[in-house]
Design a protein around this motif. Sequence first.
Motif, PDB file in Angstrom:
ATOM      1  N   VAL A 107       0.847  -1.191   0.000  1.00  0.00           N
ATOM      2  CA  VAL A 107       0.000   0.000   0.000  1.00  0.00           C
ATOM      3  C   VAL A 107       0.878   1.236   0.000  1.00  0.00           C
ATOM      4  CG1 VAL A 107      -1.906   1.157   1.152  1.00  0.00           C
ATOM      5  CG2 VAL A 107      -1.522  -1.276   1.532  1.00  0.00           C
ATOM      6  N   SER A 109       0.665   5.471   0.316  1.00  0.00           N
ATOM      7  CA  SER A 109      -0.124   6.691   0.534  1.00  0.00           C
ATOM      8  C   SER A 109       0.665   7.878   0.007  1.00  0.00           C
ATOM      9  CB  SER A 109      -0.474   6.848   2.013  1.00  0.00           C
ATOM     10  OG  SER A 109      -1.428   5.865   2.394  1.00  0.00           O
ATOM     11  N   GLY A 110       1.728   8.300   0.726  1.00  0.00           N
ATOM     12  CA  GLY A 110       2.539   9.431   0.267  1.00  0.00           C
ATOM     13  C   GLY A 110       3.885   9.028  -0.320  1.00  0.00           C
ATOM     14  N   GLY A 111       4.266   7.756  -0.196  1.00  0.00           N
ATOM     15  CA  GLY A 111       5.500   7.268  -0.819  1.00  0.00           C
ATOM     16  C   GLY A 111       6.793   7.698  -0.142  1.00  0.00           C
ATOM     17  N   HIS A 112       6.729   8.196   1.101  1.00  0.00           N
ATOM     18  CA  HIS A 112       7.945   8.718   1.751  1.00  0.00           C
ATOM     19  C   HIS A 112       8.754   7.663   2.497  1.00  0.00           C
ATOM     20  CE1 HIS A 112       6.014  12.446   0.778  1.00  0.00           C
ATOM     21  NE2 HIS A 112       6.973  13.175   1.300  1.00  0.00           N
ATOM     22  N   ASP A 113       8.325   6.417   2.439  1.00  0.00           N
ATOM     23  CA  ASP A 113       9.059   5.377   3.164  1.00  0.00           C
ATOM     24  C   ASP A 113      10.563   5.463   2.862  1.00  0.00           C
ATOM     25  OD1 ASP A 113       8.338   2.661   4.701  1.00  0.00           O
ATOM     26  OD2 ASP A 113      10.101   2.349   3.445  1.00  0.00           O
ATOM     27  N   SER A 118       6.831   0.773   0.223  1.00  0.00           N
ATOM     28  CA  SER A 118       5.461   0.909  -0.283  1.00  0.00           C
ATOM     29  C   SER A 118       5.384   0.698  -1.792  1.00  0.00           C
ATOM     30  CB  SER A 118       4.895   2.282   0.085  1.00  0.00           C
ATOM     31  OG  SER A 118       5.749   3.319  -0.364  1.00  0.00           O
ATOM     32  N   LEU A 175       6.527  17.555  10.037  1.00  0.00           N
ATOM     33  CA  LEU A 175       6.836  18.858   9.450  1.00  0.00           C
ATOM     34  C   LEU A 175       6.637  18.903   7.945  1.00  0.00           C
ATOM     35  CD1 LEU A 175       8.850  18.607  12.093  1.00  0.00           C
ATOM     36  CD2 LEU A 175       9.808  20.662  11.109  1.00  0.00           C
ATOM     37  N   GLY A 180       2.545  11.334   3.470  1.00  0.00           N
ATOM     38  CA  GLY A 180       1.193  10.786   3.414  1.00  0.00           C
ATOM     39  C   GLY A 180       0.659  10.470   4.801  1.00  0.00           C
ATOM     40  N   GLY A 183       0.924   6.374   5.770  1.00  0.00           N
ATOM     41  CA  GLY A 183       2.164   5.840   6.332  1.00  0.00           C
ATOM     42  C   GLY A 183       2.539   6.531   7.636  1.00  0.00           C
ATOM     43  N   HIS A 184       2.335   7.842   7.687  1.00  0.00           N
ATOM     44  CA  HIS A 184       2.746   8.636   8.852  1.00  0.00           C
ATOM     45  C   HIS A 184       2.022   8.190  10.121  1.00  0.00           C
ATOM     46  CE1 HIS A 184       4.568  12.203  10.657  1.00  0.00           C
ATOM     47  NE2 HIS A 184       3.390  12.620  11.089  1.00  0.00           N
ATOM     48  N   PHE A 190       5.412  12.622  14.475  1.00  0.00           N
ATOM     49  CA  PHE A 190       5.617  13.774  15.352  1.00  0.00           C
ATOM     50  C   PHE A 190       6.238  14.965  14.627  1.00  0.00           C
ATOM     51  CE2 PHE A 190       9.408  11.054  16.363  1.00  0.00           C
ATOM     52  CZ  PHE A 190      10.425  11.924  15.990  1.00  0.00           C
ATOM     53  N   GLU A 236       0.589  -1.345   7.639  1.00  0.00           N
ATOM     54  CA  GLU A 236       0.693  -2.286   6.519  1.00  0.00           C
ATOM     55  C   GLU A 236       0.717  -3.741   6.955  1.00  0.00           C
ATOM     56  OE1 GLU A 236       3.059  -0.082   7.491  1.00  0.00           O
ATOM     57  OE2 GLU A 236       5.086  -0.835   7.121  1.00  0.00           O
ATOM     58  N   VAL A 241      -5.410   0.779   5.778  1.00  0.00           N
ATOM     59  CA  VAL A 241      -6.189   1.762   6.530  1.00  0.00           C
ATOM     60  C   VAL A 241      -6.679   2.807   5.529  1.00  0.00           C
ATOM     61  CG1 VAL A 241      -6.278   3.329   8.493  1.00  0.00           C
ATOM     62  CG2 VAL A 241      -4.651   1.422   8.511  1.00  0.00           C
ATOM     63  N   TYR A 464      13.101   4.772  15.592  1.00  0.00           N
ATOM     64  CA  TYR A 464      11.761   5.248  15.218  1.00  0.00           C
ATOM     65  C   TYR A 464      11.312   4.535  13.950  1.00  0.00           C
ATOM     66  CZ  TYR A 464       8.103   8.676  13.856  1.00  0.00           C
ATOM     67  OH  TYR A 464       6.936   9.290  13.488  1.00  0.00           O
ATOM     68  N   ARG A 468      12.420   4.409   8.894  1.00  0.00           N
ATOM     69  CA  ARG A 468      12.719   2.998   8.657  1.00  0.00           C
ATOM     70  C   ARG A 468      14.141   2.782   8.147  1.00  0.00           C
ATOM     71  NH1 ARG A 468       9.020  -0.914   7.574  1.00  0.00           N
ATOM     72  NH2 ARG A 468       7.551   0.410   6.430  1.00  0.00           N
TER      73      ARG A 468
HETATM   74  C1  LIG Z   1      11.068  14.412   3.606  1.00  0.00           C
HETATM   75  C2  LIG Z   1      10.520  13.637   4.761  1.00  0.00           C
HETATM   76  C3  LIG Z   1      10.160  14.293   5.927  1.00  0.00           C
HETATM   77  C4  LIG Z   1       9.637  13.601   7.020  1.00  0.00           C
HETATM   78  N1  LIG Z   1       9.297  14.275   8.160  1.00  0.00           N
HETATM   79  C5  LIG Z   1       8.774  13.597   9.211  1.00  0.00           C
HETATM   80  C6  LIG Z   1       8.392  14.281  10.408  1.00  0.00           C
HETATM   81  O1  LIG Z   1       8.512  15.495  10.527  1.00  0.00           O
HETATM   82  N2  LIG Z   1       7.899  13.539  11.431  1.00  0.00           N
HETATM   83  C7  LIG Z   1       7.740  12.190  11.354  1.00  0.00           C
HETATM   84  O2  LIG Z   1       7.245  11.590  12.315  1.00  0.00           O
HETATM   85  N3  LIG Z   1       8.077  11.517  10.224  1.00  0.00           N
HETATM   86  C8  LIG Z   1       8.590  12.190   9.160  1.00  0.00           C
HETATM   87  N4  LIG Z   1       8.950  11.504   8.034  1.00  0.00           N
HETATM   88  C9  LIG Z   1       8.792  10.046   7.995  1.00  0.00           C
HETATM   89  C10 LIG Z   1       7.381   9.665   7.574  1.00  0.00           C
HETATM   90  O3  LIG Z   1       6.512   9.834   8.686  1.00  0.00           O
HETATM   91  C11 LIG Z   1       7.344   8.194   7.127  1.00  0.00           C
HETATM   92  O4  LIG Z   1       8.217   8.002   6.050  1.00  0.00           O
HETATM   93  C12 LIG Z   1       5.918   7.770   6.745  1.00  0.00           C
HETATM   94  O5  LIG Z   1       5.815   6.367   6.803  1.00  0.00           O
HETATM   95  C13 LIG Z   1       5.557   8.246   5.364  1.00  0.00           C
HETATM   96  O6  LIG Z   1       4.218   7.983   5.053  1.00  0.00           O
HETATM   97  P1  LIG Z   1       3.793   7.942   3.505  1.00  0.00           P
HETATM   98  O7  LIG Z   1       2.361   7.599   3.436  1.00  0.00           O
HETATM   99  O8  LIG Z   1       4.264   9.171   2.821  1.00  0.00           O
HETATM  100  O9  LIG Z   1       4.724   6.755   2.988  1.00  0.00           O
HETATM  101  P2  LIG Z   1       4.471   5.415   2.159  1.00  0.00           P
HETATM  102  O10 LIG Z   1       5.802   5.109   1.543  1.00  0.00           O
HETATM  103  O11 LIG Z   1       3.295   5.515   1.264  1.00  0.00           O
HETATM  104  O12 LIG Z   1       4.155   4.367   3.301  1.00  0.00           O
HETATM  105  C14 LIG Z   1       5.056   4.058   4.353  1.00  0.00           C
HETATM  106  C15 LIG Z   1       4.711   2.681   4.925  1.00  0.00           C
HETATM  107  O13 LIG Z   1       3.379   2.687   5.418  1.00  0.00           O
HETATM  108  C16 LIG Z   1       2.571   1.743   4.710  1.00  0.00           C
HETATM  109  N5  LIG Z   1       1.286   2.381   4.421  1.00  0.00           N
HETATM  110  C17 LIG Z   1       1.093   3.528   3.734  1.00  0.00           C
HETATM  111  N6  LIG Z   1      -0.206   3.820   3.669  1.00  0.00           N
HETATM  112  C18 LIG Z   1      -0.863   2.838   4.330  1.00  0.00           C
HETATM  113  C19 LIG Z   1      -2.236   2.587   4.593  1.00  0.00           C
HETATM  114  N7  LIG Z   1      -3.182   3.409   4.149  1.00  0.00           N
HETATM  115  N8  LIG Z   1      -2.575   1.472   5.268  1.00  0.00           N
HETATM  116  C20 LIG Z   1      -1.622   0.617   5.703  1.00  0.00           C
HETATM  117  N9  LIG Z   1      -0.298   0.809   5.484  1.00  0.00           N
HETATM  118  C21 LIG Z   1       0.080   1.910   4.804  1.00  0.00           C
HETATM  119  C22 LIG Z   1       3.326   1.452   3.439  1.00  0.00           C
HETATM  120  O14 LIG Z   1       2.997   0.171   2.902  1.00  0.00           O
HETATM  121  C23 LIG Z   1       4.764   1.566   3.885  1.00  0.00           C
HETATM  122  O15 LIG Z   1       5.187   0.372   4.486  1.00  0.00           O
HETATM  123  C24 LIG Z   1       9.480  12.201   6.931  1.00  0.00           C
HETATM  124  C25 LIG Z   1       9.834  11.534   5.750  1.00  0.00           C
HETATM  125  C26 LIG Z   1      10.353  12.228   4.668  1.00  0.00           C
HETATM  126  C27 LIG Z   1      10.739  11.488   3.423  1.00  0.00           C
END
Ligand SMILES: Cc1cc2nc3c(=O)[nH]c(=O)nc-3n(C[C@H](O)[C@H](O)[C@H](O)COP(=O)(O)OP(=O)(O)OC[C@H]3O[C@@H](n4cnc5c(N)ncnc54)[C@H](O)[C@@H]3O)c2cc1C
Length: 528
Positions: A107, A109-113, A118, A175, A180, A183-184, A190, A236, A241, A464, A468
């Motif tokens: 899955v 959401s925002g791709g920031h893993d 993801s 911040l 997304g 994932g967050h 935080f 995940e 979710v 944390y 990851r």
């Molecule tokens: C530039 C940058 C700044 C950041 N700043 C902060 C910060 O200030 N504070 C902080 O706490 N973290 C921060 N992060 C870390 C961020 O919280 C994590 O990388 C988070 O997992 C990203 O969520 P995403 O949906 O964008 O990522 P994704 O790559 O889409 O998902 C991350 C993980 O969650 C799973 N997932 C995603 N969506 C779902 C869903 N709907 N249901 C079940 N599983 C799902 C995915 O399969 C993957 O394993 C930062 C990351 C980056 C790259």
Amino acid sequence: MAMARSSLAPAFVVFALFCCYASTTVSSQASSSSDGFLKCLSASIPSQLVFTQSSPSFTPLLKSSIRNPKFFTPSTVRPLYIVTPTNASHVQAAVVCGRRSGMRIRVRSGGHDYEGLSYRAVRPEPFAVLDLSNLRAVRVDPQAATAWVDSGATLGELYYAVGKASGVLGFPAGLCPTVGVGGHFSGGGFGMLLRKYGLAVDHVVDAVLVDARGRLLNKNTMGSDVFWAIRGGSGESFGVVLSWQVRLVPVPPKVTVFNLPVTASQGAVDVVARWQQVAPALPDDLMIRVVVQQKTANFQSLFLGTCDALLPLMSSRFPELKFNRTYCKEMTWIQSVPYIYLGSGSTVEDLLNRTTAASVFSSGYKATSDYVRKAIPRDVWTNIFTQLAQPNAGLMILDPYGGQIAAVPEAATPYPHRAGVLYNIQYMNFWPMATADGSVQTKWIRDFYAFMAPYVSSNPREAYFNYRDLDLGENVVVGNVSSYQAGMVWGQKYFKGNYQRLAMAKGEIDPDDYFRNEQSIPPLAKSK
Ligand SMILES: Cc1cc2nc3c(=O)[nH]c(=O)nc-3n(C[C@H](O)[C@H](O)[C@H](O)COP(=O)(O)OP(=O)(O)OC[C@H]3O[C@@H](n4cnc5c(N)ncnc54)[C@H](O)[C@@H]3O)c2cc1C
Ligand SMILES: *[C@@H]1O[C@H](CO)[C@@H](O)[C@H](O)[C@H]1NC(C)=O
Ligand SMILES: *[C@@H]1O[C@H](CO)[C@@H](O)[C@H](O)[C@H]1NC(C)=O
Ligand SMILES: *[C@@H]1O[C@H](CO)[C@@H](O)[C@H](O)[C@H]1NC(C)=O
Ligand SMILES: *[C@@H]1O[C@H](CO)[C@@H](O)[C@H](O)[C@H]1NC(C)=O
């Protein structure tokens, strides 16, 4: 019992390696399961929402939210399909079809893993990406001070909607506005409000989840263990979710932000060493984080009040920073969000931009984390500053704890790094993809992480989950299910004593381990 387990462990490892490298098995499985998956989907999902590798939109879509370009290379293991659901029934169908045809789903959401889990796999395996970017509604109820937010929304979209609905409500999360929600929230979350209000998941009051049987569940129907688990214990591992209901928090009509750089020659070592004691003990309304890069410590702050109220606080509690009125910038809370992360030229509307070109997205990077429970001695900081000034060195971000994040008991949510933590450290190192392969920068992070070991938390060395790092360990699959025992290596670093309860929640809702990746929670049966 323990002895029997450890004597079996090496055999499991050999078995797992053998499975992984039997690539002919993977590809023949892939073609048969592919046909079944597509055929099954066609009954429930409009074909324009399903992309195969041969579709011209496949690559741009895959790339659209890749935030670490080191996972967009010819050798990256890519998905066979991308599915972009526009409603819950599409998600349910994708899970049911995936399950039926042996096609796993990741899955996004925002791709920031940080490890790209993801949208890529470490070893060859057939899988589809379920990209939730079309599911991103935010509905704010300012009277009730609550909101429903879909997982595909970004933090920026959530903040923007909250700011539009009310000038005195906010939400405590990360911040970076392109992160997304899905994932967050799945890993805790935080940001600048962590001392006043704790984690994003401390404010989640309901959620909608599609489980491995394709059922659409809410807080009551998913069960209290699973609802506990998805709030920081890796969504995940438990399903998809779809949306989250959150409680919003009060913010004053005016906040104060400042950004104050101190160079090594201006005494940065002393100020940072002092900061360790000061920042976690300040009133909860005041958050001062530090970014240490090369020879400069950059103090970044959000204060929930006016400059007039901040000045006496700074001179009594932290005179070493030599703070004065010229550093104060007063604004609304919603204005502070882009100001702090995107810079002084940015606007509130920029929070809606899902493709903001922060430098992190054009560089490959490696990151990892630590928690500090005992202030690091001044002479060690001198050494740290020397190492950060070397060529190809990375940076450190120090987020102070204390306040509300520490007031929540360790077992209340899966996120255990609470009381007693002085601050979180994030290490990051970047390289330009065009001219470097990242090996030097990655080695720097690994060496520096080893150097820091004596000064940070231990037994376990806490980390944390949202930062990851696969260096901490990866799942070992034993008989088609991730091993609980092997997962302890990384699981206890992220979750401490909560790892076992997470594995039991996983055993309840997905005992077959359909939802798995390299660091998903392994299932554990409640009683054997
Ligand atoms: C530039 C940058 C700044 C950041 N700043 C902060 C910060 O200030 N504070 C902080 O706490 N973290 C921060 N992060 C870390 C961020 O919280 C994590 O990388 C988070 O997992 C990203 O969520 P995403 O949906 O964008 O990522 P994704 O790559 O889409 O998902 C991350 C993980 O969650 C799973 N997932 C995603 N969506 C779902 C869903 N709907 N249901 C079940 N599983 C799902 C995915 O399969 C993957 O394993 C930062 C990351 C980056 C790259
Ligand atoms: C989801 O979309 C499909 C069309 O693809 C439609 O038939 C179905 O009714 C929708 N379901 C919901 C719950 O809106
Ligand atoms: C392994 O598990 C997956 C998902 O639960 C399932 O589809 C697959 O058939 C299983 N494979 C074997 C060999 O049991
Ligand atoms: C505030 O501090 C800066 C930097 O030390 C200094 O240049 C400036 O004169 C100070 N301003 C006041 C009003 O004291
Ligand atoms: C979003 O940000 C990018 C990069 O800064 C910029 O090129 C683009 O024009 C922005 N989009 C909008 C709609 O503002």
